[in-house]
Design a protein around this motif. Structure first.
Motif, PDB file in Angstrom:
ATOM      1  N   ALA A   1     -14.467   4.144   3.284  1.00 40.71           N
ATOM      2  CA  ALA A   1     -13.210   4.895   3.226  1.00 40.71           C
ATOM      3  C   ALA A   1     -12.733   5.288   4.617  1.00 40.71           C
ATOM      4  O   ALA A   1     -11.527   5.282   4.904  1.00 40.71           O
ATOM      5  CB  ALA A   1     -13.384   6.136   2.353  1.00 40.71           C
ATOM      6  N   SER A   2     -13.672   5.614   5.490  1.00 39.69           N
ATOM      7  CA  SER A   2     -13.311   5.984   6.857  1.00 39.69           C
ATOM      8  C   SER A   2     -12.623   4.823   7.570  1.00 39.69           C
ATOM      9  O   SER A   2     -11.597   5.004   8.248  1.00 39.69           O
ATOM     10  CB  SER A   2     -14.565   6.409   7.626  1.00 39.69           C
ATOM     11  OG  SER A   2     -14.242   6.761   8.952  1.00 39.69           O
TER      12      SER A   2
ATOM     13  N   THR B   1      -8.265  11.733   9.397  1.00 41.05           N
ATOM     14  CA  THR B   1      -9.043  11.573   8.165  1.00 41.05           C
ATOM     15  C   THR B   1     -10.194  10.605   8.368  1.00 41.05           C
ATOM     16  O   THR B   1     -11.310  10.832   7.878  1.00 41.05           O
ATOM     17  CB  THR B   1      -8.135  11.075   7.028  1.00 41.05           C
ATOM     18  OG1 THR B   1      -7.095  12.024   6.800  1.00 41.05           O
ATOM     19  CG2 THR B   1      -8.923  10.879   5.745  1.00 41.05           C
TER      20      THR B   1
ATOM     21  N   CYS C   1     -10.945  10.999  -7.151  1.00 40.01           N
ATOM     22  CA  CYS C   1     -11.729  11.814  -6.217  1.00 40.01           C
ATOM     23  C   CYS C   1     -11.804  13.258  -6.694  1.00 40.01           C
ATOM     24  O   CYS C   1     -12.857  13.909  -6.591  1.00 40.01           O
ATOM     25  CB  CYS C   1     -11.111  11.754  -4.819  1.00 40.01           C
ATOM     26  SG  CYS C   1     -11.507  10.250  -3.902  1.00 40.01           S
TER      27      CYS C   1
ATOM     28  N   LEU D   1      -5.647  11.190   0.158  1.00 39.51           N
ATOM     29  CA  LEU D   1      -5.041  10.219  -0.755  1.00 39.51           C
ATOM     30  C   LEU D   1      -3.688  10.709  -1.271  1.00 39.51           C
ATOM     31  O   LEU D   1      -2.742   9.929  -1.392  1.00 39.51           O
ATOM     32  CB  LEU D   1      -5.983   9.933  -1.924  1.00 39.51           C
ATOM     33  CG  LEU D   1      -7.155   8.999  -1.599  1.00 39.51           C
ATOM     34  CD1 LEU D   1      -8.196   9.040  -2.704  1.00 39.51           C
ATOM     35  CD2 LEU D   1      -6.655   7.569  -1.390  1.00 39.51           C
TER      36      LEU D   1
ATOM     37  N   TYR E   1     -16.646  15.801   1.872  1.00 42.78           N
ATOM     38  CA  TYR E   1     -16.175  14.414   1.951  1.00 42.78           C
ATOM     39  C   TYR E   1     -15.141  14.134   0.863  1.00 42.78           C
ATOM     40  O   TYR E   1     -14.049  13.613   1.132  1.00 42.78           O
ATOM     41  CB  TYR E   1     -17.369  13.470   1.816  1.00 42.78           C
ATOM     42  CG  TYR E   1     -17.025  11.995   1.874  1.00 42.78           C
ATOM     43  CD1 TYR E   1     -17.113  11.293   3.068  1.00 42.78           C
ATOM     44  CD2 TYR E   1     -16.625  11.305   0.729  1.00 42.78           C
ATOM     45  CE1 TYR E   1     -16.811   9.935   3.125  1.00 42.78           C
ATOM     46  CE2 TYR E   1     -16.319   9.961   0.775  1.00 42.78           C
ATOM     47  CZ  TYR E   1     -16.414   9.278   1.970  1.00 42.78           C
ATOM     48  OH  TYR E   1     -16.106   7.936   2.024  1.00 42.78           O
ATOM     49  N   LEU E   2     -15.483  14.485  -0.363  1.00 38.42           N
ATOM     50  CA  LEU E   2     -14.564  14.239  -1.480  1.00 38.42           C
ATOM     51  C   LEU E   2     -13.303  15.088  -1.362  1.00 38.42           C
ATOM     52  O   LEU E   2     -12.210  14.643  -1.727  1.00 38.42           O
ATOM     53  CB  LEU E   2     -15.274  14.528  -2.803  1.00 38.42           C
ATOM     54  CG  LEU E   2     -16.307  13.489  -3.245  1.00 38.42           C
ATOM     55  CD1 LEU E   2     -17.116  14.014  -4.426  1.00 38.42           C
ATOM     56  CD2 LEU E   2     -15.626  12.179  -3.619  1.00 38.42           C
TER      57      LEU E   2
ATOM     58  N   LEU F   1     -13.985  11.755   7.654  1.00 39.08           N
ATOM     59  CA  LEU F   1     -14.815  11.110   6.634  1.00 39.08           C
ATOM     60  C   LEU F   1     -16.067  10.495   7.242  1.00 39.08           C
ATOM     61  O   LEU F   1     -17.147  10.524   6.639  1.00 39.08           O
ATOM     62  CB  LEU F   1     -14.003  10.037   5.902  1.00 39.08           C
ATOM     63  CG  LEU F   1     -12.868  10.543   5.010  1.00 39.08           C
ATOM     64  CD1 LEU F   1     -12.117   9.374   4.386  1.00 39.08           C
ATOM     65  CD2 LEU F   1     -13.398  11.469   3.924  1.00 39.08           C
TER      66      LEU F   1
ATOM     67  N   CYS G   1     -11.097  13.426   1.225  1.00 34.96           N
ATOM     68  CA  CYS G   1     -10.583  12.172   0.672  1.00 34.96           C
ATOM     69  C   CYS G   1      -9.486  12.433  -0.365  1.00 34.96           C
ATOM     70  O   CYS G   1      -8.471  11.731  -0.400  1.00 34.96           O
ATOM     71  CB  CYS G   1     -11.737  11.392   0.041  1.00 34.96           C
ATOM     72  SG  CYS G   1     -11.446   9.616  -0.042  1.00 34.96           S
ATOM     73  N   THR G   2      -9.683  13.454  -1.189  1.00 33.22           N
ATOM     74  CA  THR G   2      -8.687  13.789  -2.215  1.00 33.22           C
ATOM     75  C   THR G   2      -7.356  14.184  -1.582  1.00 33.22           C
ATOM     76  O   THR G   2      -6.293  13.667  -1.942  1.00 33.22           O
ATOM     77  CB  THR G   2      -9.200  14.942  -3.098  1.00 33.22           C
ATOM     78  OG1 THR G   2     -10.417  14.548  -3.738  1.00 33.22           O
ATOM     79  CG2 THR G   2      -8.171  15.307  -4.155  1.00 33.22           C
TER      80      THR G   2
ATOM     81  N   PHE H   1      -9.009   4.274   6.233  1.00 35.77           N
ATOM     82  CA  PHE H   1      -8.018   5.195   6.789  1.00 35.77           C
ATOM     83  C   PHE H   1      -7.723   4.882   8.253  1.00 35.77           C
ATOM     84  O   PHE H   1      -6.593   5.069   8.717  1.00 35.77           O
ATOM     85  CB  PHE H   1      -8.486   6.643   6.622  1.00 35.77           C
ATOM     86  CG  PHE H   1      -8.183   7.219   5.274  1.00 35.77           C
ATOM     87  CD1 PHE H   1      -6.908   7.659   4.959  1.00 35.77           C
ATOM     88  CD2 PHE H   1      -9.169   7.305   4.308  1.00 35.77           C
ATOM     89  CE1 PHE H   1      -6.615   8.187   3.708  1.00 35.77           C
ATOM     90  CE2 PHE H   1      -8.891   7.828   3.052  1.00 35.77           C
ATOM     91  CZ  PHE H   1      -7.615   8.270   2.750  1.00 35.77           C
TER      92      PHE H   1
ATOM     93  N   TYR I   1      -6.233   7.194  -7.393  1.00 40.80           N
ATOM     94  CA  TYR I   1      -7.534   7.355  -6.743  1.00 40.80           C
ATOM     95  C   TYR I   1      -7.724   8.773  -6.209  1.00 40.80           C
ATOM     96  O   TYR I   1      -8.861   9.241  -6.068  1.00 40.80           O
ATOM     97  CB  TYR I   1      -7.712   6.305  -5.656  1.00 40.80           C
ATOM     98  CG  TYR I   1      -7.913   4.927  -6.247  1.00 40.80           C
ATOM     99  CD1 TYR I   1      -9.089   4.612  -6.920  1.00 40.80           C
ATOM    100  CD2 TYR I   1      -6.910   3.963  -6.181  1.00 40.80           C
ATOM    101  CE1 TYR I   1      -9.270   3.364  -7.498  1.00 40.80           C
ATOM    102  CE2 TYR I   1      -7.084   2.709  -6.755  1.00 40.80           C
ATOM    103  CZ  TYR I   1      -8.263   2.420  -7.414  1.00 40.80           C
ATOM    104  OH  TYR I   1      -8.438   1.190  -7.993  1.00 40.80           O
TER     105      TYR I   1
END
Length: 214
Positions: A137-138, A170, A46, A192, A184-185, A174, A188-189, A141, A42
């Motif tokens: 996603a927030s 994180t 991202c 992860l 944002y991405l 996010l 997230c990247t 995490f 994932y």
């Protein structure tokens, strides 16, 4: 003068009880693979979306869909293998109490994640606002941060506390950046890879390590 056998027996009993509660129990392979494979796959997805947003990747819609679907299919295939491997090895109910408690905490977090997916997914569709979905996603995490903090209180390993604090930061980042797609991405990247894949690799090594003699 020979040692008192009752004292020796009491010390042995205490050592045994300590090994049950604390122990050196290894994490289940399923948990390790879930984090390692999930973080890598994932995280790659991202990164792919970052390329789309900044214009480096311009694939046809069908190719984009196939790529995203294959990420999940690959993850589920790897996870299924890990589950079957754990069942074959009979590790589900083995290990120290702290290790079993830790596994239960992460399983409970997974259940909560499922509810969050439904809540934010339905909300985003109903209100026709994709940003609502991005809050998912927030929350994930944040839940992971809570689970890792619990893990740290049980195991007292520094990397677990670092993962918990990183997950908390994180989650906040996010939540603030849902209207900023590139940032944002990007967050997230990185998260992860660092907060899922890296802890997964550590747990994978522990799960594959030979058992210590008692």
């Amino acid at each position: 003068m020979p040692a008192n056998p009752r004292v020796q027996s009491a010390e042995a009993d205490l050592a045994f009880m300590r090994s049950i509660v604390e122990g050196g129990g290894r994490p289940p392979l399923t948990l390790a693979i879930c984090y390692l494979a999930g973080g890598l796959l994932y995280g790659l997805q991202c990164l792919f979306h970052v390329g789309q947003v900044i214009g480096l990747i311009r694939w046809p819609d069908l190719a984009n869909l196939i790529f995203v679907v294959m990420i999940t299919v690959t993850f589920l295939a790897i996870l299924t293998w890990a589950i079957l491997r754990d069942r074959k090895d009979g590790v589900a109910n083995r290990g120290a109490l702290a290790t079993r408690t830790l596994s239960a905490a992460f399983s409970a977090t997974g259940m909560a994640n499922g509810a969050v997916i439904i809540i934010f997914g339905v909300g985003a569709i109903r209100d026709q606002d994709f940003a609502i979905w991005l809050y998912y996603a927030s929350i994930v995490f944040a839940l992971q941060a809570a689970a890792w903090y619990m893990a740290w209180t049980l195991k007292r390993k520094g990397w677990m506390l670092a993962t918990a604090l990183g997950g908390w930061a994180t989650a906040v980042a996010l939540g603030v950046l849902v209207r900023e797609p590139v940032l944002y991405l990007g967050v997230c990247t990185v998260a992860l890879f660092l907060l899922f894949a890296l802890p997964g690799w550590v747990m994978f090594r522990e799960a594959r390590a030979p058992a210590k003699a008692g």
